[in-house]
Design an enzyme around this catalytic site. Structure first.
Site, mmCIF file in Angstrom:
data_model
loop_
_atom_site.group_PDB
_atom_site.id
_atom_site.type_symbol
_atom_site.label_atom_id
_atom_site.label_comp_id
_atom_site.label_asym_id
_atom_site.label_seq_id
_atom_site.Cartn_x
_atom_site.Cartn_y
_atom_site.Cartn_z
ATOM 1 N N GLU A 1 38.578 43.315 40.360
ATOM 2 C CA GLU A 1 37.189 43.439 40.833
ATOM 3 C C GLU A 1 36.511 44.719 40.358
ATOM 4 O O GLU A 1 35.294 44.767 40.205
ATOM 5 C CB GLU A 1 37.123 43.362 42.361
ATOM 6 C CG GLU A 1 37.361 41.957 42.925
ATOM 7 C CD GLU A 1 38.835 41.657 43.182
ATOM 8 O OE1 GLU A 1 39.694 42.437 42.741
ATOM 9 O OE2 GLU A 1 39.113 40.631 43.829
ATOM 10 N N PHE B 1 42.432 38.157 58.545
ATOM 11 C CA PHE B 1 43.020 38.206 57.211
ATOM 12 C C PHE B 1 41.943 38.561 56.186
ATOM 13 O O PHE B 1 40.871 37.963 56.180
ATOM 14 C CB PHE B 1 43.667 36.857 56.866
ATOM 15 C CG PHE B 1 44.227 36.825 55.469
ATOM 16 C CD1 PHE B 1 45.277 37.655 55.121
ATOM 17 C CD2 PHE B 1 43.692 35.981 54.509
ATOM 18 C CE1 PHE B 1 45.783 37.648 53.828
ATOM 19 C CE2 PHE B 1 44.204 35.954 53.216
ATOM 20 C CZ PHE B 1 45.255 36.792 52.885
ATOM 21 N N GLN B 2 42.226 39.522 55.344
ATOM 22 C CA GLN B 2 41.307 40.012 54.319
ATOM 23 C C GLN B 2 39.987 40.485 54.901
ATOM 24 O O GLN B 2 38.930 40.320 54.290
ATOM 25 C CB GLN B 2 41.091 38.962 53.218
ATOM 26 C CG GLN B 2 42.376 38.679 52.435
ATOM 27 C CD GLN B 2 42.148 37.975 51.115
ATOM 28 O OE1 GLN B 2 41.258 37.145 51.005
ATOM 29 N NE2 GLN B 2 42.956 38.298 50.125
ATOM 30 N N LYS C 1 31.786 34.049 55.577
ATOM 31 C CA LYS C 1 32.114 32.728 55.037
ATOM 32 C C LYS C 1 31.354 31.601 55.734
ATOM 33 O O LYS C 1 30.873 30.674 55.081
ATOM 34 C CB LYS C 1 33.628 32.490 55.156
ATOM 35 C CG LYS C 1 34.066 31.209 54.460
ATOM 36 C CD LYS C 1 35.569 31.107 54.332
ATOM 37 C CE LYS C 1 35.927 29.845 53.535
ATOM 38 N NZ LYS C 1 37.366 29.704 53.323
ATOM 39 N N MET D 1 41.881 66.195 28.741
ATOM 40 C CA MET D 1 40.996 67.124 29.440
ATOM 41 C C MET D 1 41.759 67.870 30.534
ATOM 42 O O MET D 1 41.532 69.053 30.775
ATOM 43 C CB MET D 1 39.797 66.377 30.032
ATOM 44 C CG MET D 1 38.692 67.289 30.512
ATOM 45 S SD MET D 1 38.066 68.392 29.225
ATOM 46 C CE MET D 1 36.678 67.447 28.580
#
Lengths: 568, 163
Positions: A50, A112-113, A162, A478
């Site tokens: 993502e 969940f999630q 949802k 760096m």
């Protein structure tokens, strides 16, 4: 007609003219993915992580003047997106991120999630919304696009539970939206503009300092007209590169920590400074007190009032859209009979040319080992200076900024504010999709590229012929440079042991890999790679392990306390 | 310097946390913060008491204005204004202290709003410093509990913060 929330979301994207959505499916967005499946106007680009979805949307947005769109699921989908969102926020990039959320009834139950996406993203978005009523979904998405692209642009997140995406509502997409608390100004205050014009015309050692705001506002033409009219020197910030043509005589290079000697000294010693769409950040002016030691008048044009007088005191603040303000300023200057003092200007240019004469970007090329600067210079030559160049973060980013001379805006795509390693490749995907026929190069290092290497798979699926120019010095360069300068040369964890064979890795993903170890092979390799219009080529340049980025203004130091390569 | 900043904002879930989050994220002080809906139920009014240099206060005002849900911001200290805070103090009130506590409440124009055999609950309004003075004036060992609302502010006369 009644549509489900998911269908409404997709219809909204269609109404906004969205070409591409970068995303990754998951439980909470299944209805939205179903709605995507049933249409073909909005194309979905399936990334492999993502974070890359948001960076790709970001690259798309930076290289066009459109809003980038990403779609992620709840929980880990949203948390993975956070780095991408924060990257866009720091650089003021217009994005709309749609995230799934657990059903409204489950919110707060540690489902969940489930994460508090609105809470987690609050400090790194311009604004965000949790949609609790399907009837408000269309107006919310309209607001999100409006907020993302107007005023100081930025990412806006819309969190859709949802159940909302499965409930039905009548769909009408509002043609316009008014948010009573949000009316960003376009034009600056006329009195301030007149004061600014007077200061500019009376300047003896003038300087124009232009940043990312010029790119975002599409004000390159106005900036160029203004600079040419006045004959003043122009510097760009890292984010502003390309907003003024780098090949122009009046351009003195990038300023800041790794800016040119002439840009930094002119910035430090000017008597009138016109700051345009830039925010005097720590990597640009270094030590504020040191910067303040030379008295100068500052005119600051910015769309965001909170950027003005944040780090330095400003004499003439002008809040407005850079393109509009510069347009108005040009009109005032054109109608003025006064001219800048030609003698003073000539003396100032003489001084600047003297600084320029130090040739601070000169490096010692080698027949033995590939110099990273040489790779970028050759890249510039091979691509005619016309490529879109994305970068990751580190030494390679600075060399790209210094040695690839950008003559056009929106060609240089990098994470300036947040400094996000892993940005380059996914951003290049977004750029390539927005400009299918253009040459897109991702300048990276062996450290950064591994932070989103999985996107080679996305590039394969969507046939994105990005050219990856990896400056592989087997160090987090760096970090190593700072350790050499400030930490007694102790290379704590900055060496990359057990690197993969990038050629085989590229091949494993179905691409072409090239390893380049000799300076004499640099140009032929780049030519060969860029001739392959339809292939992704991973160019693994084994570069000098010890090379450092110069000039360098050490952290906390003033602009004139610069270290040049020749000093060492 | 201490500043009282008044805000009108959308009466929406999350607006308060945006303001509170801004102060913590940017390291600004919050001395007190009070918020409630206005006569227009779509809007809330918040009063934040903060402190900082002039530059910090300027940034606070600008940053607050930048929040999308903030409709209007007014720094009360830029003009004449009134400030009031409500405090409830529960004190032990037995023996000699019972009469003394009543007298102190009267002097500070407080009202006793709850009485038991052993205690008074006193309601006081005023500026923050008046409430501080009351607490200093009474015997500290008799204070059982205090609760304060934090200041709310309003401009004097024609100084109005309204959409």
């Amino acid at each position: 007609m009644e549509l489900t929330g998911a269908e409404i979301a997709i219809r909204c994207l269609q109404e906004e003219g969205v070409e591409y959505v970068f995303g990754y499916p998951g439980g909470a967005v299944l209805f939205i993915y179903d709605a995507l499946f049933n249409q073909d106007k909005v194309k979905h680009i399936l990334v492999r992580h993502e974070q890359a979805a948001v960076h790709a949307a970001d690259g798309y947005a930076r290289s066009t003047d459109k809003v980038g769109v990403a779609l992620v699921t709840s929980g880990p989908g949203a948390t993975n997106a956070v780095t991408g969102i924060a990257t866009a926020y720091m650089d003021s990039i217009p994005l709309v991120i749609i995230s799934g959320q657990v059903p409204t009834g489950a919110i707060g139950e540690d489902a969940f999630q489930e994460v508090d996406t609105v809470g987690i993203t609050r400090p790194c978005v311009k604004h965000n919304f949790l949609v609790k009523d399907v009837k408000e979904l269309a107006a919310t998405i309209k607001k999100a696009f409006h907020l993302a692209k107007t005023g100081r642009p930025g990412p806006v997140l819309v969190d859709i539970p949802k159940d909302i995406s499965n409930q039905k509502a009548e769909f009408t997409y509002p043609s316009a939206i008014d948010i009573r608390s949000y009316h960003p100004p376009l034009h600056g205050d006329m009195d301030q503009l007149k004061r600014a014009a007077k200061l500019l015309l009376e300047a003896r050692r003038p300087m124009i300092y232009a940043g990312g705001g010029v790119v975002l506002s599409g004000a390159s033409a106005q900036l160029t007209d203004l600079a040419r009219l006045l004959g003043f020197p122009v510097t760009n910030t890292l984010m502003g590169l390309g907003s003024y043509p780098a090949s122009d005589q009046q351009f003195v290079g990038m300023l800041g920590m790794h800016g040119t000697y002439e840009a930094n000294l002119a910035m430090q010693n000017c008597d009138v400074l016109l700051a345009v769409g830039a925010r005097f950040d720590d990597r640009v002016i270094g030590n504020v007190e040191h910067f303040g030691q030379v008295p100068r008048k500052i005119i600051h044009i910015d769309i965001d009032p909170s950027s003005i007088a944040k780090r330095v005191k400003v004499d003439v603040p002008i809040v407005g859209d850079v393109a509009h303000v510069l347009g108005d300023l040009l009109a005032i200057l054109h109608s003025s009979k006064q001219q800048p003092d030609q003698q003073a200007k000539a003396a100032w240019w003489k001084q600047i040319d003297e600084w320029r004469g130090r040739n601070c970007l000169l490096y010692k090329n080698s027949d033995e080992v590939i110099k990273p600067q040489y790779v970028i210079e050759t890249l510039h030559r091979i691509t005619g200076g016309e490529a879109f160049v994305t970068s990751d973060v580190g030494q390679h980013q600075m060399w790209a900024a210094q040695y690839y001379k950008f003559n056009q805006p929106r060609r240089w795509i990098n994470s300036g504010g947040l400094g996000t390693m892993g940005f380059g490749l996914p951003a290049a995907m977004g750029v390539q999709l927005a400009h299918p026929d253009a040459t897109v190069a991702c300048v990276t290092g062996e450290g950064s590229i591994q932070m989103n290497i999985q996107e080679l798979s996305t590039c394969k699926q969507f046939r994105l012929p990005v050219k990856i120019v990896a400056l592989n010095n087997r160090y987090l360069g760096m970090v190593r440079q700072w350790q050499e300068f400030f930490h007694g040369n102790r290379h704590s964890e900055s060496y990359m042991d057990a690197l993969p064979d990038f050629v085989k890795l590229a091949e494993a993903y179905g691409h072409i890999g090239m390893r380049i170890e000799k300076p004499s092979d640099v140009e032929p390799a780049l030519k060969e790679a860029f001739a392959r219009k339809n292939d992704l080529v991973f160019l693994d340049f084994k570069t000098d392990q010890t090379e450092n980025v110069f000039p360098m203004v050490p952290g906390g130091k003033g602009l004139s306390e610069v270290i040049l390569a020749e000093d060492l | 310097m201490r500043h009282i900043i008044s805000l009108l904002m959308e009466n929406e879930a999350g607006a308060l946390s945006r303001v509170a989050g801004l102060f913590s994220a940017r390291g600004y002080n919050i001395e007190s913060l009070t918020v409630a809906p206005t006569e227009d139920p779509t809007m809330s009014r918040m009063t934040v008491v903060t402190s900082g240099s002039d530059e910090v206060i300027e940034q606070i005002n600008k940053q607050l204005n930048k929040l999308v849900e903030v409709v209007a911001v007014m720094d009360m200290n830029e003009g004449d204004h009134l400030e009031r805070e409500l405090m409830l103090v529960k004190v032990r009130a037995v023996g000699e202290a019972r009469e003394e506590m009543k007298r102190m409440a009267d002097i500070f124009r407080g009202r006793i709003i709850d009485v038991t055999e052993k205690s008074y609950t006193i309601e006081l309004t005023g500026t923050g410093s008046k409430l501080d003075s009351f607490l200093q004036a009474i015997d500290n060992s008799l204070i059982m509990e205090t609760v304060r609302t934090g200041a709310c502010g309003i401009g004097r006369g024609d100084r109005i913060l309204k959409l």
